[in-house]
Scaffold this active site. Structure first.
Site, PDB file in Angstrom:
ATOM      1  N   ASP A  20       0.858  -1.179   0.000  1.00  0.00           N
ATOM      2  CA  ASP A  20       0.000   0.000   0.000  1.00  0.00           C
ATOM      3  C   ASP A  20       0.899   1.234   0.000  1.00  0.00           C
ATOM      4  OD1 ASP A  20      -1.740   2.084   0.437  1.00  0.00           O
ATOM      5  OD2 ASP A  20      -2.714   1.212   2.190  1.00  0.00           O
ATOM      6  N   ASP A  47       1.479   7.742  -9.628  1.00  0.00           N
ATOM      7  CA  ASP A  47       0.377   7.556 -10.576  1.00  0.00           C
ATOM      8  C   ASP A  47      -0.779   6.970  -9.774  1.00  0.00           C
ATOM      9  OD1 ASP A  47      -1.062   7.463 -12.907  1.00  0.00           O
ATOM     10  OD2 ASP A  47      -0.208   5.567 -13.581  1.00  0.00           O
ATOM     11  N   CYS A 100      -5.558  10.090 -14.578  1.00  0.00           N
ATOM     12  CA  CYS A 100      -6.240  10.134 -15.879  1.00  0.00           C
ATOM     13  C   CYS A 100      -7.669  10.615 -15.634  1.00  0.00           C
ATOM     14  CB  CYS A 100      -6.204   8.777 -16.577  1.00  0.00           C
ATOM     15  SG  CYS A 100      -6.772   7.392 -15.577  1.00  0.00           S
TER      16      CYS A 100
END
Length: 369
Positions: A20, A47, A100
Site C-alpha cells: 500500500d 500515478d 487520468c
C-alpha cells in the site's frame, strides 16, 4: 504487468514491491560507515488511483457511472499517496503526480493541499519548456466541490452535515488573492482533443526543504539522543510484519561458499564476479534459476524483506540444464544472452557493461534489434 514490462529491460538494477503506497515503510540501507540509514529517492512517480473519467473515449462505461462527486471519495487516498511520496523524496528531488481524470478534486485540489500542509516545502515546477510541441491546458486556479446530488459549494460552511464526511475543508480552492502563490497554473491538463489521446493530469513538484514534521522529528531525535547514556537507547523489539496475499518465494542470495558457484565460475571464467550478487528463489532443493543483481539491490532486499513484500528483482542469468553431455549444470539464460554478441565478448565483459557503465544503443556489446 509491471513485472512483465520490467523484464524487457534485462536490468539488475530494479526492484518491484507490492505494498500500500500510502503507508509504504521507509527502506533501510547500509551507510558507507556500515551503519543503517533511510533511503531517500531523487525521483518518484505517484500515478494514483482515480475515477478514470479521462479514459472516456476508450471506456464509454465511465460515462454511465459518472458523477461530479466521484472524486470526493478518492481525494483522501490520493493525498495520502502524494504525502507519502513527498516524505520519501530527498531534498532537491522531484515527484510527478499524475491521474487520468479531469476532476479538480483529484488533481489541483490534491496538489494545493499538499503545498499547504508541507508549508511550501513542496513547490510546483514549471516544465512548460521540457516538452516542446505538447498541447495542453494550464492547471485550474479555482473549482467548486460538488456533492453527489450535484450541488456545488463555495465554502465548507455551506456544506450540509450529511455531506461533510465526503467534502472536507481542504478540498476547497485558495482564495482569489492567494491563488497565485501556489502556481497551480504550472500543472498540465492534457485533454483528449489536444493530441487525439485520452485525458491526463500531470504535476511536477520539487522538494526544497525538509517537510515540517520531518524537521520536528529530526530535532526530537537529536534531543532524545542526549539522555546521559551516550546517545544510546535500547529500542523495544519490533513485531514481525504480517504479509497479506499470495506468499512470494524467498530471495536467497549466494554466499562465498555457495556449492554451485565454483562450477559456474570455472566454466564461464567469472573470476571477478562477486557471487554475493547472485540469488535464487528457493532455500532448499536444486536451484533452477539464478538471477543477477547489483550491490544496492542486494542491500535493499536483505535489509527490508521482513517489512516489505518484494515481488521481483534481478536478471535471470543461469538456468539449470541437467544434461550428461554438459560440462556445466547451468546454461546462460536467454534474458542474459540476448544482450551479448556471441563470440565477440566474454561473460565478464557483459557483467562490466551491465553493472558498471550506462548501456547505450550504439554500444559494441548490444545486439542490434
Amino acid at each position: 504487468m509491471l513485472v512483465h514490462q520490467a523484464k524487457r529491460l534485462s536490468s539488475p538494477c530494479f526492484v518491484i514491491t507490492n505494498h500500500d503506497s500510502s503507508v509504504l515503510p521507509n527502506f533501510t540501507v547500509t551507510d558507507k560507515d556500515g551503519g543503517k540509514g533511510i533511503l531517500k529517492f531523487d525521483r518518484i512517480l505517484c500515478d494514483v488511483p482515480c475515477s478514470g473519467d479521462g479514459t472516456i473515449r476508450k471506456n464509454p462505461d465511465v460515462w454511465v457511472k459518472w458523477n461530479a462527486a466521484n472524486g470526493n471519495n478518492l481525494h483522501g487516498i490520493q493525498y495520502r499517496i502524494a504525502r507519502r511520496g513527498a516524505e520519501m523524496l530527498a531534498v532537491g528531488g522531484r515527484m510527478v503526480y499524475s491521474t487520468c481524470s479531469f476532476n479538480p478534486l483529484e488533481d489541483e485540489a490534491v496538489i494545493h493541499r499538499l503545498i499547504v500542509e508541507t508549508e511550501g516545502a513542496m513547490e510546483l515546477v514549471d516544465v512548460s519548456d521540457s516538452l516542446p510541441g505538447l498541447k495542453y491546458s494550464k492547471g485550474k486556479l479555482s473549482w467548486v466541490p460538488t456533492s453527489r446530488d450535484m450541488v456545488g459549494y463555495s465554502s465548507f460552511s455551506e456544506v450540509p452535515e450529511k455531506w461533510q464526511t465526503q467534502i472536507r475543508p481542504l478540498m476547497f480552492p485558495p482564495s482569489p488573492d492567494k491563488a497565485g502563490d501556489f502556481h497551480l497554473d504550472r500543472c498540465i491538463r492534457i485533454l483528449p482533443h489536444h493530441q487525439d489521446t485520452g485525458g491526463f493530469f500531470v504535476a511536477v513538484l520539487q522538494k526544497t526543504k525538509l517537510l515540517p514534521w520531518e524537521a520536528s522529528a529530526k530535532i526530537e531525535k537529536k534531543i532524545s539522543g542526549d539522555n546521559g547514556s551516550g546517545g544510546k537507547q535500547k529500542e523495544p523489539p519490533r513485531k514481525k510484519r504480517r504479509m497479506h496475499g499470495f506468499r512470494e518465494d524467498p530471495f536467497v542470495f549466494f554466499e562465498d561458499d555457495e556449492p554451485v558457484w565454483p562450477e559456474i565460475k570455472e566454466f564461464y571464467g567469472l573470476d571477478d564476479l562477486d557471487p554475493k550478487l547472485l540469488l535464487t528463489r528457493c532455500k532448499e532443493g536444486k536451484k533452477k534459476n539464478i538471477y543477477l543483481t547489483n550491490s544496492a539491490v542486494r542491500d535493499i532486499v536483505i535489509n527490508n524483506e521482513e517489512k516489505i513484500k518484494f515481488i521481483n528483482t534481478g536478471v535471470k542469468s543461469f538456468v539449470r540444464c541437467d544434461n550428461r553431455s554438459m560440462k556445466c549444470s547451468f546454461r546462460i539464460a536467454q534474458e542474459m544472452a540476448k544482450l551479448v554478441k556471441i563470440g565477440e565478448t566474454s561473460m565478464l565483459d557483459f557483467y562490466d557493461v551491465l553493472i558498471q557503465v550506462n548501456i547505450r544503443g550504439d554500444s559494441q556489446y548490444i545486439t542490434q534489434l
